[in-house]
Design a protein around this motif. Structure first.
Motif, PDB file in Angstrom:
ATOM      1  N   ILE A 126       0.861  -1.179   0.000  1.00 57.26           N
ATOM      2  CA  ILE A 126       0.000   0.000   0.000  1.00 57.26           C
ATOM      3  C   ILE A 126       0.896   1.226   0.000  1.00 57.26           C
ATOM      4  CG2 ILE A 126      -1.752   1.296   1.265  1.00 57.26           C
ATOM      5  CD1 ILE A 126      -1.780  -2.178   2.204  1.00 57.26           C
ATOM      6  N   ASN A 127       0.859   1.971  -1.098  1.00 56.26           N
ATOM      7  CA  ASN A 127       1.712   3.141  -1.257  1.00 56.26           C
ATOM      8  C   ASN A 127       1.322   4.256  -0.295  1.00 56.26           C
ATOM      9  OD1 ASN A 127       3.705   2.969  -3.687  1.00 56.26           O
ATOM     10  ND2 ASN A 127       1.845   1.951  -4.417  1.00 56.26           N
TER      11      ASN A 127
ATOM     12  N   LEU B 262      11.860   5.919   5.148  1.00 56.94           N
ATOM     13  CA  LEU B 262      12.034   5.714   3.711  1.00 56.94           C
ATOM     14  C   LEU B 262      12.871   6.836   3.106  1.00 56.94           C
ATOM     15  CD1 LEU B 262       8.382   4.659   2.780  1.00 56.94           C
ATOM     16  CD2 LEU B 262      10.381   3.155   2.908  1.00 56.94           C
ATOM     17  N   LYS B 263      12.545   8.071   3.486  1.00 60.82           N
ATOM     18  CA  LYS B 263      13.257   9.231   2.937  1.00 60.82           C
ATOM     19  C   LYS B 263      14.730   9.204   3.318  1.00 60.82           C
ATOM     20  CE  LYS B 263      13.177  13.258   0.818  1.00 60.82           C
ATOM     21  NZ  LYS B 263      12.897  13.344  -0.629  1.00 60.82           N
ATOM     22  N   GLU B 264      14.995   8.766   4.525  1.00 63.96           N
ATOM     23  CA  GLU B 264      16.378   8.706   5.006  1.00 63.96           C
ATOM     24  C   GLU B 264      17.202   7.694   4.218  1.00 63.96           C
ATOM     25  OE1 GLU B 264      18.744   7.448   9.111  1.00 63.96           O
ATOM     26  OE2 GLU B 264      16.624   7.995   9.198  1.00 63.96           O
TER      27      GLU B 264
ATOM     28  N   LYS C 148       3.785   7.612 -12.220  1.00 63.12           N
ATOM     29  CA  LYS C 148       3.168   8.001 -13.486  1.00 63.12           C
ATOM     30  C   LYS C 148       1.866   8.758 -13.278  1.00 63.12           C
ATOM     31  CE  LYS C 148       5.015   4.015 -16.000  1.00 63.12           C
ATOM     32  NZ  LYS C 148       4.675   2.779 -16.753  1.00 63.12           N
ATOM     33  N   VAL C 149       1.225   8.504 -12.124  1.00 66.37           N
ATOM     34  CA  VAL C 149      -0.072   9.137 -11.870  1.00 66.37           C
ATOM     35  C   VAL C 149      -0.025   9.858 -10.537  1.00 66.37           C
ATOM     36  CG1 VAL C 149      -1.382   7.466 -13.204  1.00 66.37           C
ATOM     37  CG2 VAL C 149      -0.968   7.033 -10.792  1.00 66.37           C
ATOM     38  N   VAL C 150      -0.864  10.873 -10.419  1.00 68.38           N
ATOM     39  CA  VAL C 150      -0.983  11.610  -9.172  1.00 68.38           C
ATOM     40  C   VAL C 150      -1.878  10.829  -8.242  1.00 68.38           C
ATOM     41  CG1 VAL C 150      -1.727  13.783  -8.126  1.00 68.38           C
ATOM     42  CG2 VAL C 150      -0.683  13.774 -10.399  1.00 68.38           C
TER      43      VAL C 150
ATOM     44  N   LEU D 255       8.964   7.650  -6.532  1.00 69.22           N
ATOM     45  CA  LEU D 255       8.701   6.231  -6.800  1.00 69.22           C
ATOM     46  C   LEU D 255       7.303   5.826  -6.352  1.00 69.22           C
ATOM     47  CD1 LEU D 255      12.033   4.594  -5.539  1.00 69.22           C
ATOM     48  CD2 LEU D 255      11.424   5.164  -7.896  1.00 69.22           C
ATOM     49  N   GLU D 256       6.753   4.808  -7.007  1.00 69.64           N
ATOM     50  CA  GLU D 256       5.562   4.126  -6.521  1.00 69.64           C
ATOM     51  C   GLU D 256       5.809   2.631  -6.641  1.00 69.64           C
ATOM     52  OE1 GLU D 256       2.161   5.245  -8.753  1.00 69.64           O
ATOM     53  OE2 GLU D 256       2.979   4.635 -10.676  1.00 69.64           O
ATOM     54  N   PHE D 257       5.139   1.875  -5.790  1.00 74.78           N
ATOM     55  CA  PHE D 257       5.392   0.438  -5.718  1.00 74.78           C
ATOM     56  C   PHE D 257       4.213  -0.341  -6.274  1.00 74.78           C
ATOM     57  CE2 PHE D 257       8.115   2.449  -2.664  1.00 74.78           C
ATOM     58  CZ  PHE D 257       9.301   1.735  -2.735  1.00 74.78           C
TER      59      PHE D 257
END
Length: 275
Positions: free
Chosen positions: A67-68, A95-97, A158-160, A105-107
């Motif tokens: 779940i993104n 994650l940012k660190e 790719k998508v918002v 990115l999206e998963f």
């Protein structure tokens, strides 16, 4: 978990939060979102009515979902004696660190049982948290999982996301927080709309667009979550539970409960005590 926007706090010794779900822990989780990246792993049995950003899934043993961040999701599990599942949360700061480009990115949402390496790591993680809880080993597993997710199951965005602005996020949080605070009262859509200085028509469209459900359906699920806790943790009468959680009568509570859990509240309580 009955939050709409959920704040994820990690374990003190490891950089993630985890929840192992066992029957009869089958509480419905209304639609919500959080900044954390979440892995859902079905260890045994199945999970029905798993909603993620507009799509409904039914999982089977071995299935892995991701779940993104800020994806709206919910779970409404049936009664199933042998079900066991893991929810694993990576906070956005963590994650940012470790992945500076995480915002780009999206998963992949549905991994299924198609990653033997990731499944093996999840199984090891469960074994460790249910056993020795060696924090060093757990940290190693966490970083290895994250590496596999980025290497094999990520792509440039790719998508918002469905909720496109901070303004919408803030408004939805205010609305759903107000509903959680006043669930036991008699609330009409017009009452909610007036409270937020909106017309009933706009309010209903706005809520349905971003939450994927109607205002009244969402309110029913908040009430159902409260009622479930009373049903499973007390011996209160069904009628008492119904009225104290905002349902107009026992019949209405039973109708909503059966729609999610496929059993009457009384039957569900008896079955869970047997298991």
């Amino acid at each position: 978990m009955e939050f709409t926007y959920e704040i994820i706090e990690t374990d003190a010794k490891i950089p993630v939060k985890y929840i192992i779900h066992n029957m009869p822990d089958a509480v419905a989780v209304p639609r919500h979102w959080h900044e954390a990246l979440e892995i859902s792993y079905t260890i045994h049995g199945s999970v029905q009515n798993f909603y993620i950003d507009g799509t409904n899934y039914t999982t089977k043993q071995g299935d892995i979902f991701v779940i993104n961040s800020n994806a709206i999701h919910s779970v409404f599990p049936n009664f199933e004696e042998n079900r066991k599942a893991l929810s694993l949360f990576f906070t956005y700061n963590f994650l940012k660190e470790n992945i500076p480009e995480i915002a780009e990115l999206e998963f992949c949402t549905f991994i299924g049982d198609g990653s033997e390496a990731l499944q093996k790591l999840l199984d090891e993680f469960i074994k460790e948290v249910e056993g020795n809880k060696n924090s060093l080993h757990l940290k190693a597993l966490i970083f290895e999982m994250l590496y596999i997710l980025v290497r094999d199951f990520s792509a440039p965005k790719k998508v918002v996301t469905q909720i496109t602005t901070e303004k919408h996020l803030e408004r939805l949080t205010e609305i759903t927080s107000f509903m959680r605070e006043n669930y036991a009262e008699e609330i009409a859509v017009s009452d909610l709309a007036n409270h937020f200085n909106l017309t009933s028509e706009y309010f209903s469209r706005f809520f349905k667009k971003y939450m994927g459900t109607t205002v009244l359906q969402y309110l029913e699920l908040i009430r159902l979550n409260k009622a479930y806790q009373l049903l499973m943790n007390t011996d209160k009468a069904i009628s008492y539970i119904a009225y104290s959680c905002g349902f107009p009568n026992e019949k209405s509570f039973t109708r909503v409960f059966k729609k999610v859990y496929y059993l009457t509240p009384n039957k569900y309580r008896m079955e869970s005590k047997k298991s």
